[in-house]
Write a protein that holds these residues in place. Structure first.
Motif, PDB file in Angstrom:
ATOM      1  N   VAL A 246       6.868   0.815  -4.913  1.00  0.00           N
ATOM      2  CA  VAL A 246       6.583   1.094  -3.506  1.00  0.00           C
ATOM      3  C   VAL A 246       5.793   2.383  -3.374  1.00  0.00           C
ATOM      4  CG1 VAL A 246       8.605  -0.136  -2.627  1.00  0.00           C
ATOM      5  CG2 VAL A 246       8.797   2.278  -3.226  1.00  0.00           C
ATOM      6  N   SER A 247       5.027   2.479  -2.290  1.00  0.00           N
ATOM      7  CA  SER A 247       4.315   3.716  -1.985  1.00  0.00           C
ATOM      8  C   SER A 247       5.330   4.766  -1.521  1.00  0.00           C
ATOM      9  CB  SER A 247       3.266   3.464  -0.904  1.00  0.00           C
ATOM     10  OG  SER A 247       3.883   3.058   0.309  1.00  0.00           O
ATOM     11  N   PRO A 248       4.965   6.058  -1.544  1.00  0.00           N
ATOM     12  CA  PRO A 248       5.932   7.112  -1.200  1.00  0.00           C
ATOM     13  C   PRO A 248       6.634   6.913   0.138  1.00  0.00           C
ATOM     14  CG  PRO A 248       3.999   8.084  -2.196  1.00  0.00           C
ATOM     15  CD  PRO A 248       3.698   6.627  -2.031  1.00  0.00           C
ATOM     16  N   SER A 249       5.925   6.420   1.166  1.00  0.00           N
ATOM     17  CA  SER A 249       6.539   6.218   2.472  1.00  0.00           C
ATOM     18  C   SER A 249       7.187   4.850   2.614  1.00  0.00           C
ATOM     19  CB  SER A 249       5.489   6.385   3.580  1.00  0.00           C
ATOM     20  OG  SER A 249       4.532   5.332   3.507  1.00  0.00           O
ATOM     21  N   ALA A 250       7.106   4.034   1.545  1.00  0.00           N
ATOM     22  CA  ALA A 250       7.661   2.676   1.529  1.00  0.00           C
ATOM     23  C   ALA A 250       6.964   1.749   2.522  1.00  0.00           C
ATOM     24  CB  ALA A 250       9.170   2.684   1.771  1.00  0.00           C
ATOM     25  N   ARG A 251       5.712   2.014   2.813  1.00  0.00           N
ATOM     26  CA  ARG A 251       4.960   1.084   3.668  1.00  0.00           C
ATOM     27  C   ARG A 251       4.434  -0.099   2.846  1.00  0.00           C
ATOM     28  NH1 ARG A 251      -0.001   1.598   8.045  1.00  0.00           N
ATOM     29  NH2 ARG A 251      -0.442  -0.654   8.023  1.00  0.00           N
ATOM     30  N   TYR A 252       4.040   0.161   1.606  1.00  0.00           N
ATOM     31  CA  TYR A 252       3.456  -0.881   0.773  1.00  0.00           C
ATOM     32  C   TYR A 252       4.328  -1.115  -0.461  1.00  0.00           C
ATOM     33  CZ  TYR A 252      -0.661   0.288   3.572  1.00  0.00           C
ATOM     34  OH  TYR A 252      -1.515   0.543   4.613  1.00  0.00           O
ATOM     35  N   LEU A 253       4.345  -2.363  -0.921  1.00  0.00           N
ATOM     36  CA  LEU A 253       5.082  -2.730  -2.127  1.00  0.00           C
ATOM     37  C   LEU A 253       4.237  -3.689  -2.940  1.00  0.00           C
ATOM     38  CD1 LEU A 253       8.821  -3.687  -2.488  1.00  0.00           C
ATOM     39  CD2 LEU A 253       7.073  -5.230  -3.386  1.00  0.00           C
ATOM     40  N   VAL A 254       4.196  -3.464  -4.263  1.00  0.00           N
ATOM     41  CA  VAL A 254       3.489  -4.376  -5.168  1.00  0.00           C
ATOM     42  C   VAL A 254       4.424  -4.741  -6.314  1.00  0.00           C
ATOM     43  CG1 VAL A 254       1.194  -3.497  -4.605  1.00  0.00           C
ATOM     44  CG2 VAL A 254       2.477  -2.451  -6.485  1.00  0.00           C
ATOM     45  N   ALA A 255       4.202  -5.937  -6.873  1.00  0.00           N
ATOM     46  CA  ALA A 255       4.974  -6.412  -8.021  1.00  0.00           C
ATOM     47  C   ALA A 255       4.196  -7.533  -8.681  1.00  0.00           C
ATOM     48  CB  ALA A 255       6.357  -6.904  -7.590  1.00  0.00           C
ATOM     49  N   GLY A 256       3.715  -7.309  -9.890  1.00  0.00           N
ATOM     50  CA  GLY A 256       2.918  -8.325 -10.552  1.00  0.00           C
ATOM     51  C   GLY A 256       1.659  -8.616  -9.747  1.00  0.00           C
ATOM     52  N   ASN A 257       1.446  -9.894  -9.385  1.00  0.00           N
ATOM     53  CA  ASN A 257       0.275 -10.259  -8.584  1.00  0.00           C
ATOM     54  C   ASN A 257       0.587 -10.338  -7.094  1.00  0.00           C
ATOM     55  OD1 ASN A 257       1.876 -12.606  -8.941  1.00  0.00           O
ATOM     56  ND2 ASN A 257       0.125 -13.918  -8.493  1.00  0.00           N
ATOM     57  N   LEU A 258       1.750  -9.784  -6.689  1.00  0.00           N
ATOM     58  CA  LEU A 258       2.151  -9.787  -5.286  1.00  0.00           C
ATOM     59  C   LEU A 258       1.889  -8.423  -4.652  1.00  0.00           C
ATOM     60  CD1 LEU A 258       5.643 -11.459  -5.778  1.00  0.00           C
ATOM     61  CD2 LEU A 258       3.538 -12.606  -5.048  1.00  0.00           C
ATOM     62  N   ALA A 259       1.521  -8.446  -3.376  1.00  0.00           N
ATOM     63  CA  ALA A 259       1.309  -7.204  -2.637  1.00  0.00           C
ATOM     64  C   ALA A 259       1.775  -7.412  -1.196  1.00  0.00           C
ATOM     65  CB  ALA A 259      -0.168  -6.802  -2.662  1.00  0.00           C
ATOM     66  N   PHE A 260       2.490  -6.422  -0.651  1.00  0.00           N
ATOM     67  CA  PHE A 260       3.074  -6.550   0.680  1.00  0.00           C
ATOM     68  C   PHE A 260       2.776  -5.305   1.509  1.00  0.00           C
ATOM     69  CE2 PHE A 260       5.690  -9.019  -2.211  1.00  0.00           C
ATOM     70  CZ  PHE A 260       5.882 -10.222  -1.537  1.00  0.00           C
ATOM     71  N   ASP A 261       2.319  -5.531   2.738  1.00  0.00           N
ATOM     72  CA  ASP A 261       2.219  -4.480   3.744  1.00  0.00           C
ATOM     73  C   ASP A 261       3.469  -4.631   4.610  1.00  0.00           C
ATOM     74  OD1 ASP A 261       1.777  -2.883   5.960  1.00  0.00           O
ATOM     75  OD2 ASP A 261      -0.337  -3.439   6.171  1.00  0.00           O
TER      76      ASP A 261
ATOM     77  N   ASP B 197       0.162   5.582  -0.310  1.00  0.00           N
ATOM     78  CA  ASP B 197       0.386   5.507   1.132  1.00  0.00           C
ATOM     79  C   ASP B 197      -0.883   5.172   1.896  1.00  0.00           C
ATOM     80  OD1 ASP B 197       3.095   5.839   1.335  1.00  0.00           O
ATOM     81  OD2 ASP B 197       3.016   8.011   1.581  1.00  0.00           O
ATOM     82  N   GLY B 198      -2.046   5.415   1.282  1.00  0.00           N
ATOM     83  CA  GLY B 198      -3.298   5.100   1.941  1.00  0.00           C
ATOM     84  C   GLY B 198      -3.666   3.635   1.854  1.00  0.00           C
TER      85      GLY B 198
END
Length: 438
Positions: free
Chosen positions: A327-342, A367-368
């Motif tokens: 996760v990004s520092p502010s927990a806005r974004y998360l990635v795992a393997g080929n997955l990405a979440f806003d 975070d950007g």
């Protein structure tokens, strides 16, 4: 030279990309070393001086300023709230020392005393844990006691440091077998890979033992009692799973938190990070894409409620392990393997080719809204080592860009500084901080 990967389509929540594979090469260079730690405090580092090692990095970072640590241990930990980074160095007599620095300026912070580890050949592992608005750096090692005919007794040794001032506490927990130690909740969790666990309170050092016999299963869930495993800790208690379905002891149950269109009895958690759970679900029988797809959902760890989902093709062969969420520092974004979440925007992306194969592995996210990874990489560690087709992805644009083959990727970013790892020809690990330019 940079090339753009063309975004072709968005169908059924899946972003389909034509992924370009690049030849593998590695960058070089060398730097100075302090060698074995002499116990003296490090001199402050000026970010304007710049690190000695200049790697090829994404254009968002400058190599003309920053900081560098040479001959650090393999692990480091970061407190995003303070911008402080902790790392380990060896000291004479088979001991180690925990040091800290300010990631924005590179100036040295507090330093712990030289301490022994149960295995003098190995440095401890390092992690960050938060409780009651306080953060702690924690080193941990596994060792055994007993000589001759006396059976060896195992134990986990933890050194807990307050992130702000380095206040220290040591805790030793008796343990049988090789432990797994994580910090996804307000304590340090030790598990045996099954249903037995112990939680160490970082504030007062209290130890809570939870034997497998104390596990409470949800009603009408025979799958919960098969292959039961403690997956992590949440603010509401331990997260457990069975062969299917998962739950928090005394809290929520996945069957009542399934995402729309999913079979509510099919959920399996694949990764746990502070405050969030990434889970894989099967689509409900008879629904569109049920036979060939899976639903990936990020859940709130406190309530269990789905935050955002995306559908991906089901792999022809199930992997032995699933990618860990980052996760990004502010927990806005998360990635795992080929997955990405806003997580704030409620958007999920699955990057795969037209045949449904995952050819992209993300390793870090800022975070950007910039995520970094590589094509043709087996996991995030391989992506970060460089030379496997490095790429960047922009959440706002939803596009992936191919970077030059020798680009080193940031392992994480905090306080506007990307942290890069590199090993020189003398097999010394360098931790390097390059500021973001924009």
């Amino acid at each position: 030279m940079r090339q753009r990967i063309v975004r072709l389509a968005l169908a059924g929540g899946v972003v389909v990309l034509a992924l370009l594979l690049l030849p593998a090469t590695c960058g070089g260079g060398d730097g100075g070393s302090r060698g074995e730690d002499d116990g003296r405090p490090e001199r402050p580092r000026k970010s304007s001086a710049g690190p000695a090692t200049r790697l090829t990095v994404p254009r968002e970072y400058t190599t003309g300023r920053g900081w560098e640590v040479v001959a650090a241990g393999p692990d480091y930990a970061v407190s995003h709230t303070t911008g402080r980074l902790a790392y380990l160095v060896r000291t004479p007599g088979g001991r180690y020392r925990l040091r800290t620095l300010d990631t924005e300026t590179g100036r040295a912070g507090w330093s712990g005393e030289a301490r022994r580890t149960p295995d003098p050949e190995r440095l401890p592992k390092l992690l960050t844990v938060a409780k009651d608005d306080r953060q702690f750096f924690v080193t941990w090692s596994f060792g055994r006691t007993g000589d001759g005919p006396t059976p060896a007794k195992g134990f986990v040794s933890l050194d807990v440091y307050d992130v702000v001032d380095g206040e220290h506490r040591r805790v030793e927990v008796p343990w049988t077998g090789v432990p797994a130690v994580t910090a996804t909740g307000p304590g340090v969790l030790i598990t045996d890979g099954g249903a037995t666990s112990t939680v160490v309170d970082p504030v007062d050092g209290g130890v809570s033992v939870i034997p497998a016999s104390a596990v409470r299963y949800p009603r009408d869930c025979p799958a919960c009692e098969q292959l039961t495993e403690v997956r992590g800790q949440t603010a509401k208690g331990l997260l457990l799973s069975g062969s299917r379905e998962f739950w928090v002891r005394g809290g929520w149950f996945s069957r009542r938190s399934a995402p729309a269109g999913a079979d509510p009895r099919s959920g399996i958690p694949t990764s746990v990070v502070p405050g969030l759970v990434l889970a894989r679900w099967r689509p409900a029988a008879g629904t569109r894409q049920a036979a060939a797809h899976e639903i990936w959902t990020v859940h709130d760890a406190v309530s269990g409620k789905p935050v955002v989902s995306v559908r991906c093709h089901r792999p022809a062969i199930e992997p032995g392990t699933y990618p860990q969420a980052v996760v990004s520092p502010s927990a806005r974004y998360l990635v795992a393997g080929n997955l990405a979440f806003d997580l704030t925007g409620g958007k999920g992306f699955c990057f795969e080719d037209e045949g449904g194969a995952a050819r992209l592995t993300f390793a870090s996210v800022t975070d950007g809204g910039s995520a970094y990874g590589a094509t043709n990489a087996r996991d995030a560690d391989e992506a970060l080592q460089g030379g496997t087709g490095p790429v960047s992805m922009s959440f706002p644009a939803g596009e992936v860009e191919v970077l030059s083959p020798n680009t080193r990727l940031p392992e994480m970013e905090t306080a506007g500084t990307g942290v890069f790892r590199w090993t020189d020809r003398k097999d010394r690990l360098h931790l390097i901080g390059y500021p973001r330019t924009g």
